[in-house]
Scaffold this active site. Structure first.
Site, PDB file in Angstrom:
ATOM      1  N   VAL A 187       0.893   9.973  -5.931  1.00  0.00           N
ATOM      2  CA  VAL A 187       1.112  11.395  -5.632  1.00  0.00           C
ATOM      3  C   VAL A 187       2.505  11.773  -6.130  1.00  0.00           C
ATOM      4  O   VAL A 187       3.505  11.283  -5.607  1.00  0.00           O
ATOM      5  CB  VAL A 187       0.981  11.674  -4.114  1.00  0.00           C
ATOM      6  CG1 VAL A 187       1.122  13.166  -3.835  1.00  0.00           C
ATOM      7  CG2 VAL A 187      -0.354  11.165  -3.582  1.00  0.00           C
ATOM      8  N   ARG A 202       0.838  -1.216   0.000  1.00  0.00           N
ATOM      9  CA  ARG A 202       0.000   0.000   0.000  1.00  0.00           C
ATOM     10  C   ARG A 202       0.868   1.260   0.000  1.00  0.00           C
ATOM     11  O   ARG A 202       0.533   2.249  -0.645  1.00  0.00           O
ATOM     12  CB  ARG A 202      -0.910  -0.026   1.241  1.00  0.00           C
ATOM     13  CG  ARG A 202      -1.868   1.127   1.287  1.00  0.00           C
ATOM     14  CD  ARG A 202      -2.948   0.914   2.332  1.00  0.00           C
ATOM     15  NE  ARG A 202      -3.915   1.992   2.291  1.00  0.00           N
ATOM     16  CZ  ARG A 202      -4.163   2.831   3.301  1.00  0.00           C
ATOM     17  NH1 ARG A 202      -3.506   2.696   4.438  1.00  0.00           N
ATOM     18  NH2 ARG A 202      -5.050   3.779   3.173  1.00  0.00           N
ATOM     19  N   ASP A 234      -9.996  -9.189   2.807  1.00  0.00           N
ATOM     20  CA  ASP A 234     -10.363 -10.420   2.098  1.00  0.00           C
ATOM     21  C   ASP A 234     -10.661 -11.451   3.183  1.00  0.00           C
ATOM     22  O   ASP A 234      -9.780 -12.197   3.617  1.00  0.00           O
ATOM     23  CB  ASP A 234      -9.190 -10.853   1.212  1.00  0.00           C
ATOM     24  CG  ASP A 234      -9.483 -12.123   0.435  1.00  0.00           C
ATOM     25  OD1 ASP A 234     -10.653 -12.535   0.386  1.00  0.00           O
ATOM     26  OD2 ASP A 234      -8.522 -12.689  -0.134  1.00  0.00           O
ATOM     27  N   ASP A 293      -4.239 -14.435  -3.220  1.00  0.00           N
ATOM     28  CA  ASP A 293      -4.979 -15.360  -4.092  1.00  0.00           C
ATOM     29  C   ASP A 293      -6.181 -14.652  -4.718  1.00  0.00           C
ATOM     30  O   ASP A 293      -6.296 -13.435  -4.630  1.00  0.00           O
ATOM     31  CB  ASP A 293      -5.417 -16.595  -3.281  1.00  0.00           C
ATOM     32  CG  ASP A 293      -6.254 -16.214  -2.065  1.00  0.00           C
ATOM     33  OD1 ASP A 293      -6.731 -15.061  -2.001  1.00  0.00           O
ATOM     34  OD2 ASP A 293      -6.433 -17.066  -1.184  1.00  0.00           O
ATOM     35  N   ASP A 320       8.313   8.328  -6.482  1.00  0.00           N
ATOM     36  CA  ASP A 320       9.574   9.051  -6.254  1.00  0.00           C
ATOM     37  C   ASP A 320       9.955   9.120  -4.775  1.00  0.00           C
ATOM     38  O   ASP A 320      10.759   9.972  -4.383  1.00  0.00           O
ATOM     39  CB  ASP A 320       9.482  10.479  -6.827  1.00  0.00           C
ATOM     40  CG  ASP A 320       8.496  11.345  -6.064  1.00  0.00           C
ATOM     41  OD1 ASP A 320       7.710  10.797  -5.258  1.00  0.00           O
ATOM     42  OD2 ASP A 320       8.522  12.577  -6.256  1.00  0.00           O
ATOM     43  N   HIS A 328      -6.035  -5.975  -2.423  1.00  0.00           N
ATOM     44  CA  HIS A 328      -6.802  -6.142  -1.175  1.00  0.00           C
ATOM     45  C   HIS A 328      -7.032  -7.618  -0.836  1.00  0.00           C
ATOM     46  O   HIS A 328      -7.757  -7.923   0.103  1.00  0.00           O
ATOM     47  CB  HIS A 328      -8.147  -5.391  -1.273  1.00  0.00           C
ATOM     48  CG  HIS A 328      -7.978  -3.892  -1.291  1.00  0.00           C
ATOM     49  ND1 HIS A 328      -8.988  -3.014  -1.606  1.00  0.00           N
ATOM     50  CD2 HIS A 328      -6.893  -3.104  -1.020  1.00  0.00           C
ATOM     51  CE1 HIS A 328      -8.543  -1.762  -1.531  1.00  0.00           C
ATOM     52  NE2 HIS A 328      -7.270  -1.797  -1.191  1.00  0.00           N
ATOM     53  N   ASP A 386       2.656   6.096  -2.752  1.00  0.00           N
ATOM     54  CA  ASP A 386       3.787   6.882  -3.262  1.00  0.00           C
ATOM     55  C   ASP A 386       3.556   7.218  -4.739  1.00  0.00           C
ATOM     56  O   ASP A 386       3.654   8.367  -5.154  1.00  0.00           O
ATOM     57  CB  ASP A 386       5.091   6.087  -3.092  1.00  0.00           C
ATOM     58  CG  ASP A 386       6.313   6.908  -3.504  1.00  0.00           C
ATOM     59  OD1 ASP A 386       6.279   8.142  -3.320  1.00  0.00           O
ATOM     60  OD2 ASP A 386       7.284   6.328  -4.028  1.00  0.00           O
TER      61      ASP A 386
HETATM   62  C1  HEM Z   1      -9.814   2.609  -5.565  1.00  0.00           C
HETATM   63  C2  HEM Z   1      -8.634   2.305  -5.094  1.00  0.00           C
HETATM   64  C3  HEM Z   1      -8.327   2.006  -3.665  1.00  0.00           C
HETATM   65  C4  HEM Z   1      -8.957   2.404  -2.521  1.00  0.00           C
HETATM   66  C5  HEM Z   1     -10.178   3.298  -2.388  1.00  0.00           C
HETATM   67  C6  HEM Z   1      -8.256   1.809  -1.416  1.00  0.00           C
HETATM   68  C7  HEM Z   1      -8.572   2.005  -0.091  1.00  0.00           C
HETATM   69  C8  HEM Z   1      -7.988   1.321   0.969  1.00  0.00           C
HETATM   70  C9  HEM Z   1      -8.356   1.470   2.365  1.00  0.00           C
HETATM   71  C10 HEM Z   1      -9.419   2.404   2.915  1.00  0.00           C
HETATM   72  C11 HEM Z   1      -7.597   0.612   3.075  1.00  0.00           C
HETATM   73  C12 HEM Z   1      -7.608   0.394   4.593  1.00  0.00           C
HETATM   74  C13 HEM Z   1      -6.522   1.237   5.229  1.00  0.00           C
HETATM   75  C14 HEM Z   1      -6.399   1.046   6.710  1.00  0.00           C
HETATM   76  O1  HEM Z   1      -7.379   1.014   7.426  1.00  0.00           O
HETATM   77  O2  HEM Z   1      -5.243   0.873   7.167  1.00  0.00           O
HETATM   78  C15 HEM Z   1      -6.744  -0.074   2.145  1.00  0.00           C
HETATM   79  C16 HEM Z   1      -5.829  -1.039   2.501  1.00  0.00           C
HETATM   80  C17 HEM Z   1      -4.960  -1.599   1.609  1.00  0.00           C
HETATM   81  N1  HEM Z   1      -4.770  -1.260   0.287  1.00  0.00           N
HETATM   82 FE1  HEM Z   1      -6.028  -0.138  -0.808  1.00  0.00          FE
HETATM   83  N2  HEM Z   1      -7.220   1.055  -1.898  1.00  0.00           N
HETATM   84  C18 HEM Z   1      -7.223   1.154  -3.268  1.00  0.00           C
HETATM   85  C19 HEM Z   1      -6.318   0.597  -4.127  1.00  0.00           C
HETATM   86  C20 HEM Z   1      -5.214  -0.099  -3.754  1.00  0.00           C
HETATM   87  C21 HEM Z   1      -4.122  -0.471  -4.610  1.00  0.00           C
HETATM   88  C22 HEM Z   1      -4.023  -0.098  -6.088  1.00  0.00           C
HETATM   89  C23 HEM Z   1      -3.233  -1.155  -3.861  1.00  0.00           C
HETATM   90  C24 HEM Z   1      -1.898  -1.744  -4.249  1.00  0.00           C
HETATM   91  C25 HEM Z   1      -1.525  -2.049  -5.468  1.00  0.00           C
HETATM   92  C26 HEM Z   1      -3.781  -1.242  -2.528  1.00  0.00           C
HETATM   93  C27 HEM Z   1      -3.231  -1.940  -1.481  1.00  0.00           C
HETATM   94  C28 HEM Z   1      -3.767  -2.022  -0.213  1.00  0.00           C
HETATM   95  C29 HEM Z   1      -3.303  -2.939   0.806  1.00  0.00           C
HETATM   96  C30 HEM Z   1      -2.253  -4.011   0.620  1.00  0.00           C
HETATM   97  C31 HEM Z   1      -4.046  -2.668   1.961  1.00  0.00           C
HETATM   98  C32 HEM Z   1      -3.895  -3.300   3.342  1.00  0.00           C
HETATM   99  C33 HEM Z   1      -2.957  -2.432   4.163  1.00  0.00           C
HETATM  100  C34 HEM Z   1      -2.637  -2.959   5.532  1.00  0.00           C
HETATM  101  O3  HEM Z   1      -3.063  -4.045   5.926  1.00  0.00           O
HETATM  102  O4  HEM Z   1      -1.897  -2.244   6.227  1.00  0.00           O
HETATM  103  N3  HEM Z   1      -4.958  -0.569  -2.484  1.00  0.00           N
HETATM  104  N4  HEM Z   1      -6.991   0.377   0.877  1.00  0.00           N
END
Ligand code: HEM
Length: 327
Positions: free
Chosen positions: A72, A64, A242, A250, A76, A190, A69
């Protein structure tokens, strides 16, 4: 004859100049550090592994971090800069994790090859390693990014939000050169990690002031989420994005979205739009043979695209000595 040889020589010189100018623009390429710091990728890998072995939640954190990074000012390392007005302190970035892993790798790399490996590249490599360690696919990361000299919290306001409709998600990704297929594939990240209750609890009780829950949530799943995030309870409680498979990289995330078990509203909306739905269906295995694309093949390609957003190369930017500070 002499004229012919002269022409050949002329074209050779033109080609050489073109090749050299492409190189001096410093485009990304796999193995960028193979002679300047041959152990760069090994050091990043071993650092991520040792942190992951102590705390596997650093893997989703790093993935994430790289996404935030790149969205925005490009990939970089601007998100790594510390300071009250820096990008890292913008509201959407407050929950980011994994900074200590990047700092650790950087300290080791500065001892080994000072001033060579950028923080932006360390982040891109660490994100790849994080996916690999979560039993996901691996890929060769094109490297050669330079670190940015600007980091401002005000520029992070346009990051995707969990409240975004598909139209808004599409527009935010398209602004970075990413299409619907990339959007769904990348959101597939996710499949690992967690979210605070805060980001989705509004769906469970009084959704859009109706007095009831978001109707797109699967009924048994709703009860499960309500138990995990009681109305008025602790908003910072963590819930898997998930459900039942949060540590495995997966396709179960896509099956969950298909079945009304997407936790974030933005994730569940991907099922409500015909274009994004067909990609979800494909990865969930619903329409076997129609698109026939495999998530573990497509995710690396989409990541390489995302990791190349507005990168600084050649003489742009700098190679930071410390990832949280400009030189
Ligand atoms: C429409 C696009 C996206 C939205 C609205 C979104 C939103 C979010 C939100 C709200 C969380 C929870 C954050 C928290 O409570 O710590 C999250 C977690 C996460 N997001 Fe996204 N995300 C998006 C796209 C992406 C993309 C493109 C990636 C990576 C390629 C990504 C990777 C992750 C990961 C791995 C987590 C888990 C983080 C953790 O467990 O610390 N997300 N995302």
């Amino acid at each position: 004859m002499l004229q012919m040889e002269g022409m050949c020589l002329y074209f050779l010189v033109v080609i050489l100049v073109m090749v050299l100018s492409v190189q001096s623009q410093g485009g990304l390429r796999p193995g960028f550090y193979s002679s300047s710091c041959p152990k760069a990728e090994v050091v990043v890998r071993s650092t991520v592994t040792s942190h992951f072995n102590k705390d596997p939640t650093v893997a989703p954190g790093l993935l994430r971090l790289h996404f935030h990074d790149c969205f925005v000012q490009g990939c970089d390392g601007s998100v790594l800069i510390a300071g009250s007005s820096a990008e890292r302190n913008a509201l959407p970035n407050l929950g980011l994790r994994g900074f200590e892993v990047i700092d650790d790798a950087k300290t080791q790399l500065e001892a080994l090859c000072p001033g060579v490996v950028s923080c932006a590249d360390i982040l891109a490599l660490a994100a790849r390693d994080a996916v690999d360690l979560s039993d996901g696919p691996s890929w060769k990361v094109p490297t050669g990014r330079r670190d940015g000299r600007v980091s401002s919290s005000s520029q992070a306001s346009n990051l995707p939000s969990p409240l975004d409709s598909v139209a808004v998600q599409r527009q935010k990704f398209a602004a970075k050169g990413l299409d619907d297929h990339d959007l769904v594939t990348l959101v597939g990240a996710h499949t690992i990690g967690q979210t605070d209750c805060l980001f989705f609890r509004y769906r469970l009780y009084n959704f859009t002031k109706t007095g009831s829950a978001d109707p797109t949530i699967n009924q048994s799943f709703l009860a499960q989420l309500q138990t995990l995030c009681p109305n008025g309870g602790d908003g910072s409680k963590r819930v898997a994005l998930d459900i039942d498979s949060q540590t495995d990289f997966d396709v179960s995330f896509f099956k969950n979205v298909r079945d009304g078990k997407g936790v974030l509203e933005s994730d569940q909306r991907l099922w409500g739009d015909s274009a994004t739905r067909s990609v979800v269906e494909n990865y969930a295995g619903t329409i076997r043979g129609l698109l026939g694309l495999r998530f573990d093949h497509e995710f690396p390609k989409a990541m390489i695209k995302m990791s190349s957003i507005e990168v600084k190369t050649g003489r742009d930017g700098e190679i930071r000595k410390i990832c949280s500070k400009f030189n």
